[in-house]
Design a protein around this motif. Structure first.
Motif, PDB file in Angstrom:
ATOM      1  N   GLU A  41      16.794   7.310  -1.287  1.00  0.00           N
ATOM      2  CA  GLU A  41      17.425   6.857  -0.050  1.00  0.00           C
ATOM      3  C   GLU A  41      17.040   7.741   1.128  1.00  0.00           C
ATOM      4  O   GLU A  41      16.800   7.264   2.230  1.00  0.00           O
ATOM      5  N   SER A  42      16.983   9.052   0.905  1.00  0.00           N
ATOM      6  CA  SER A  42      16.730   9.910   2.064  1.00  0.00           C
ATOM      7  C   SER A  42      15.257   9.918   2.445  1.00  0.00           C
ATOM      8  O   SER A  42      14.924   9.941   3.631  1.00  0.00           O
ATOM      9  N   GLU A  43      14.371   9.890   1.465  1.00  0.00           N
ATOM     10  CA  GLU A  43      12.949   9.862   1.787  1.00  0.00           C
ATOM     11  C   GLU A  43      12.473   8.448   2.121  1.00  0.00           C
ATOM     12  O   GLU A  43      11.492   8.265   2.839  1.00  0.00           O
ATOM     13  N   GLY A  44      13.127   7.471   1.566  1.00  0.00           N
ATOM     14  CA  GLY A  44      12.626   6.103   1.643  1.00  0.00           C
ATOM     15  C   GLY A  44      11.909   5.779   0.348  1.00  0.00           C
ATOM     16  O   GLY A  44      11.519   6.671  -0.402  1.00  0.00           O
ATOM     17  N   HIS A  45      11.741   4.501   0.087  1.00  0.00           N
ATOM     18  CA  HIS A  45      11.203   4.075  -1.211  1.00  0.00           C
ATOM     19  C   HIS A  45       9.728   4.401  -1.403  1.00  0.00           C
ATOM     20  O   HIS A  45       9.173   4.115  -2.450  1.00  0.00           O
ATOM     21  N   TRP A  46       9.075   4.953  -0.387  1.00  0.00           N
ATOM     22  CA  TRP A  46       7.646   5.224  -0.589  1.00  0.00           C
ATOM     23  C   TRP A  46       7.422   6.290  -1.646  1.00  0.00           C
ATOM     24  O   TRP A  46       6.352   6.353  -2.249  1.00  0.00           O
ATOM     25  N   MET A  50       7.282   1.871  -6.335  1.00  0.00           N
ATOM     26  CA  MET A  50       7.402   0.533  -5.761  1.00  0.00           C
ATOM     27  C   MET A  50       6.621   0.423  -4.464  1.00  0.00           C
ATOM     28  O   MET A  50       6.316   1.422  -3.832  1.00  0.00           O
ATOM     29  N   SER A  51       6.301  -0.808  -4.086  1.00  0.00           N
ATOM     30  CA  SER A  51       5.493  -1.024  -2.897  1.00  0.00           C
ATOM     31  C   SER A  51       5.828  -2.404  -2.355  1.00  0.00           C
ATOM     32  O   SER A  51       6.752  -3.056  -2.832  1.00  0.00           O
ATOM     33  N   ASN A  52       5.043  -2.839  -1.393  1.00  0.00           N
ATOM     34  CA  ASN A  52       5.276  -4.186  -0.884  1.00  0.00           C
ATOM     35  C   ASN A  52       4.756  -5.247  -1.854  1.00  0.00           C
ATOM     36  O   ASN A  52       4.967  -6.438  -1.634  1.00  0.00           O
ATOM     37  N   ASP A 113      19.676   1.217  -5.909  1.00  0.00           N
ATOM     38  CA  ASP A 113      18.279   0.945  -5.605  1.00  0.00           C
ATOM     39  C   ASP A 113      18.121   0.092  -4.345  1.00  0.00           C
ATOM     40  O   ASP A 113      17.016  -0.119  -3.856  1.00  0.00           O
ATOM     41  N   LEU A 114      19.215  -0.398  -3.802  1.00  0.00           N
ATOM     42  CA  LEU A 114      19.110  -1.182  -2.566  1.00  0.00           C
ATOM     43  C   LEU A 114      18.514  -0.311  -1.468  1.00  0.00           C
ATOM     44  O   LEU A 114      18.646   0.909  -1.492  1.00  0.00           O
ATOM     45  N   GLY A 115      17.906  -0.954  -0.484  1.00  0.00           N
ATOM     46  CA  GLY A 115      17.428  -0.195   0.664  1.00  0.00           C
ATOM     47  C   GLY A 115      18.596   0.409   1.432  1.00  0.00           C
ATOM     48  O   GLY A 115      18.501   1.493   1.986  1.00  0.00           O
ATOM     49  N   ARG A 116      19.700  -0.313   1.474  1.00  0.00           N
ATOM     50  CA  ARG A 116      20.879   0.165   2.188  1.00  0.00           C
ATOM     51  C   ARG A 116      22.109   0.069   1.296  1.00  0.00           C
ATOM     52  O   ARG A 116      22.972  -0.780   1.497  1.00  0.00           O
TER      53      ARG A 116
ATOM     54  N   LEU B  86      -0.232   0.297   0.444  1.00  0.00           N
ATOM     55  CA  LEU B  86       0.683  -0.499  -0.385  1.00  0.00           C
ATOM     56  C   LEU B  86       2.120  -0.487   0.132  1.00  0.00           C
ATOM     57  O   LEU B  86       2.907  -1.367  -0.191  1.00  0.00           O
ATOM     58  N   THR B  87       2.456   0.529   0.913  1.00  0.00           N
ATOM     59  CA  THR B  87       3.826   0.569   1.422  1.00  0.00           C
ATOM     60  C   THR B  87       3.891   0.410   2.938  1.00  0.00           C
ATOM     61  O   THR B  87       4.983   0.255   3.489  1.00  0.00           O
ATOM     62  N   ILE B 145      20.668  -5.811   3.324  1.00  0.00           N
ATOM     63  CA  ILE B 145      21.034  -4.708   2.437  1.00  0.00           C
ATOM     64  C   ILE B 145      19.816  -4.137   1.717  1.00  0.00           C
ATOM     65  O   ILE B 145      19.933  -3.222   0.908  1.00  0.00           O
ATOM     66  N   GLY B 146      18.653  -4.710   1.985  1.00  0.00           N
ATOM     67  CA  GLY B 146      17.438  -4.177   1.369  1.00  0.00           C
ATOM     68  C   GLY B 146      17.307  -4.499  -0.105  1.00  0.00           C
ATOM     69  O   GLY B 146      16.757  -3.719  -0.877  1.00  0.00           O
ATOM     70  N   MET B 151      11.576 -10.943  -0.588  1.00  0.00           N
ATOM     71  CA  MET B 151      10.163 -10.629  -0.817  1.00  0.00           C
ATOM     72  C   MET B 151       9.687 -11.236  -2.136  1.00  0.00           C
ATOM     73  O   MET B 151       8.532 -11.611  -2.288  1.00  0.00           O
ATOM     74  N   PHE B 161       9.095  -4.268   3.204  1.00  0.00           N
ATOM     75  CA  PHE B 161      10.250  -3.391   3.069  1.00  0.00           C
ATOM     76  C   PHE B 161       9.897  -2.115   3.814  1.00  0.00           C
ATOM     77  O   PHE B 161       8.804  -1.575   3.640  1.00  0.00           O
ATOM     78  N   HIS B 163       9.601   1.321   4.000  1.00  0.00           N
ATOM     79  CA  HIS B 163       9.640   2.316   2.935  1.00  0.00           C
ATOM     80  C   HIS B 163       9.928   3.724   3.429  1.00  0.00           C
ATOM     81  O   HIS B 163      10.104   4.628   2.625  1.00  0.00           O
ATOM     82  N   LYS B 177      14.624   1.798   8.254  1.00  0.00           N
ATOM     83  CA  LYS B 177      14.321   2.161   6.869  1.00  0.00           C
ATOM     84  C   LYS B 177      15.306   1.476   5.934  1.00  0.00           C
ATOM     85  O   LYS B 177      16.503   1.452   6.190  1.00  0.00           O
ATOM     86  N   GLY B 178      14.768   0.933   4.843  1.00  0.00           N
ATOM     87  CA  GLY B 178      15.646   0.312   3.863  1.00  0.00           C
ATOM     88  C   GLY B 178      15.957  -1.143   4.139  1.00  0.00           C
ATOM     89  O   GLY B 178      16.716  -1.765   3.396  1.00  0.00           O
TER      90      GLY B 178
END
Ligand code: SF4
Ligand code: SF4
Lengths: 400, 251
Positions: A41-46, A50-52, A113-116, B86-87, B145-146, B151, B161, B163, B177-178
């Motif tokens: 959450e703090s760094e972001g999912h990168w 996972m990816s797009n 695991d949600l973005g938010r 990719l992100t 809510i991400g 997607m 997303f 990232h 973000k998120g």
């Protein structure tokens, strides 16, 4: 005089070292999961794998596995209340407890695991009723409520007479719940690997098998850990059921792939998953089909091992491992194959279109997934400790 | 809350559709840039369902403007990457399609296709993904809510997303973000009576490579062009009725 009247349920007395060690270890797993989620959450999912292209990763594998297994863990309670099998009555409470705790573990992973995840309240208050996902939020929260009420009916003597109707309701609810989980994938028209109605019954079969395997393991561990005898007949019935559920899973998996093979435009994705997909192909054939289904079925039914308790336990462990492999192939493998923009044309130019998407799970994702498993088992352990969930003895009752 | 607000907007748009179209023209834009998308909406006027914004790409000429288009979108909407393909977001990306039988190669832009029946909107649990009455599909960043289900549902891989932390956002294109984002069809420009940034940039380099306008207006350039040519849509088999058309994809 019914059998029910003779069963004495008891919490586990004392705070022995064994209990504290187990609870401590599971607690560490939970902390690890929270840590993984915090980094994501703090760094972001990168920072994850996972990816797009692989938008749902390892956390979803664990979450879906636990949620599906939660429904299956209720098998024994259903068989006892709905189908009136006395043999299973002593285990019915544990079955309900495990269903709730597995669901809690799975949902925790899904939410973290949600973005938010901080917007969970939004997910609980703003609904789009066309969304299968929104329906699932109801099905999951409803399942908690229904099973908790069901447990109360079973545990409270005055309420016992309601345990059959409530149990039946819970049974129906879980069928719908697993259908809903399967439909999350089954309704994805855009994705060739998923878009099929077989997904729903296949998820039901998987839930019966995975949940039952976990249940068998927890029964064995709990009886050993609390020093309560466990009869051979109970183990025999449970492991035979596991074999049948695994065979059913295999059947639906075969139907799913055969149907897809029949659809010309899906042959690409099928060839990928079944023959040329590297890790996914291995996980499918060796992990799911071999280790997850065929070997445990053999262990359960082959005359040489059929009466061995160790073999039954091993079969359940393999079913769990193979089940995770199966969900991994479905979720990650299904996304790794590229989307087809124009049938018949090959796309290049962008990593978003060309080739198989790379994915390697990160340590954060694995920590989060295992954290969910830890939470599920920790809740079950605490319940067994403080609530009258387990009977004093699971020894075989001499024939009437 | 916002879901209800969106519905209200749609309902009002339907009820007042006729009244809403009576707004001032922006003739300057028309003169300079060929057929204008339409008139600017007066502040507070609801989006009208009478309009259906659409885009036609002439694939045979697109290669000339491909890089310009992506750059224009990036500059306009402020999505930048971190060198991680990719992100990183790609609101619009250039895809090269190769016909294995003939060896023919085509380049085309792929961005949100602004479907009439958008699967991303159907699956979104909170209603953060929504379709405006005029056909523009957007994400409400405040209630997303991400979960990324949209997607999974989109057949074209055009949603992204976020990232990592974002910097240098444009006020008209908030990012977070998120949450999930995608091409907005430069909705801030549409509402001011202008055309999307990519279309304007392509126009300067190769007039007609991309045509934008109201598909519902039979006299618009895009409606006439779509009627005249064999204009295809991606994955037409899915029946999503996208707003983005491609001409010359097959020939
Ligand atoms: S192209 Fe994808 S993101 Fe855009 S409206 Fe259609 S389904 Fe939604
Ligand atoms: S990621 Fe956001 S927009 Fe997409 S489905 Fe989930 S809540 Fe809706």
């Amino acid at each position: 005089m019914t059998a029910a009247a003779r069963i004495e349920f008891r919490e586990h007395p004392g705070w022995g070292r064994g209990f504290l060690t187990l609870a401590g270890a599971l607690g560490l797993l939970v902390l690890g999961g929270l840590g993984g989620a915090h980094v994501m959450e703090s760094e972001g999912h990168w920072v994850t794998g996972m990816s797009n292209r692989i938008v749902w990763g390892t956390p979803h594998v664990f979450a879906v596995f636990l949620i599906v297994a939660a429904s299956g863990a209720l098998n024994v309670a259903s068989i006892s209340s709905v189908f009136g099998r006395e043999l299973y009555k002593p285990l019915a409470r544990l079955s309900g407890v495990l269903a709730v705790s597995l669901l809690a573990g799975g949902l925790a992973v899904l939410v973290l695991d949600l973005g938010r995840p901080d917007r969970l309240i939004v997910a609980m208050t703003v609904y789009n009723f066309k969304s299968i996902f929104a329906w699932n939020i109801f099905l999951y929260t409803g399942f908690f409520a229904v099973v908790i009420v069901y447990l109360w009916m079973m545990m409270e003597k005055r309420m016992n007479r309601f345990s059959k109707p409530v149990g039946t309701f819970a049974f129906l609810w879980r069928l719908v719940l697993t259908t809903g989980t399967g439909s999350i994938f089954g309704f994805l028209v855009a994705r060739q690997a998923y878009d099929t109605a077989v997904m729903a019954p296949m998820f039901i079969a998987m839930s019966l098998a995975f949940g039952h395997a976990i249940f068998l393991l927890v029964v064995m561990a709990a009886s050993a850990g609390t020093g309560r005898p466990l009869g051979d007949e109970v183990v025999r019935r449970l492991k035979n059921l596991l074999g049948i559920f695994l065979a059913a899973t295999l059947y639906f998996v075969a139907v799913q792939h055969l149907t897809n093979l029949y659809i010309a435009e899906r042959q690409g994705v099928e060839r990928f998953l079944l023959a040329e997909g590297g890790i996914y192909t291995w996980l499918f054939w060796v992990g799911h089909v071999g280790i997850g289904c065929l070997v445990p079925i053999a262990l359960v039914f082959a005359p040489a091992t059929a009466s061995s308790r160790g073999a039954a336990g091993l079969a359940a462990v393999l079913a769990v491992v193979g089940g995770i492999a199966q969900i991994y192939v479905i979720i990650i493998g299904g996304q790794a194959y590229p989307l087809v923009l124009v049938p018949g044309m090959e796309a290049a130019g962008s990593v978003l279109d060309a080739g198989i998407a790379p994915y390697v799970p990160s340590v954060y994702e694995i920590a989060l997934g295992l954290g969910g498993v830890g939470l599920a088992l920790l809740l079950a352990t605490i319940a067994i400790k403080v609530l009258p969930v387990l009977p004093e003895s699971l020894a075989d009752v001499p024939a009437k | 809350m916002t879901g209800a607000a969106t519905m209200e907007l749609t309902r009002r748009a339907l009820l007042q559709g006729a009244a809403a179209t009576v707004v001032a023209l922006a003739p300057g834009v028309t003169l300079l840039l060929g057929p204008a998308p339409s008139e600017a909406r007066a502040p507070g006027t609801p989006v009208s369902a009478k309009t259906r914004w659409g885009l036609l790409v002439d694939v045979s000429r697109y290669a000339e403007v491909a890089d310009t288009v992506v750059e224009a979108c990036r500059t306009e909407n402020g999505w930048t990457g971190h060198g991680r393909p990719l992100t990183d977001p790609q609101w619009v990306r250039n895809v090269t399609l190769n016909d294995p039988r003939t060896g023919a190669v085509r380049t085309l832009p792929v961005m949100c296709q602004h479907c009439e029946h958008p699967p991303c909107v159907d699956v979104c649990p909170t209603g953060a993904s929504f379709r405006r009455a005029d056909g523009v599909v957007l994400v409400d960043k405040h209630i997303c809510i991400g979960c990324r289900y949209c997607m999974m549902a989109c057949p074209f891989g055009v949603r992204f997303f976020v990232h990592e932390n974002v910097t240098g956002q444009k006020p008209h294109a908030p990012r977070g973000k998120g949450t999930v984002e995608s091409c907005t069809l430069c909705v801030h420009r549409l509402d001011a009576g202008r055309r999307p940034a990519c279309v304007e940039a392509a126009e300067r380099k190769s007039p007609g490579a991309m045509i934008f306008g109201d598909l519902n207006d039979p006299n618009s350039e895009i409606a006439r062009a779509v009627g005249r040519h064999v204009a295809l849509r991606l994955r037409a088999d899915l029946g999503l009725d996208q707003g983005v058309f491609y001409k010359g994809l097959n020939g």
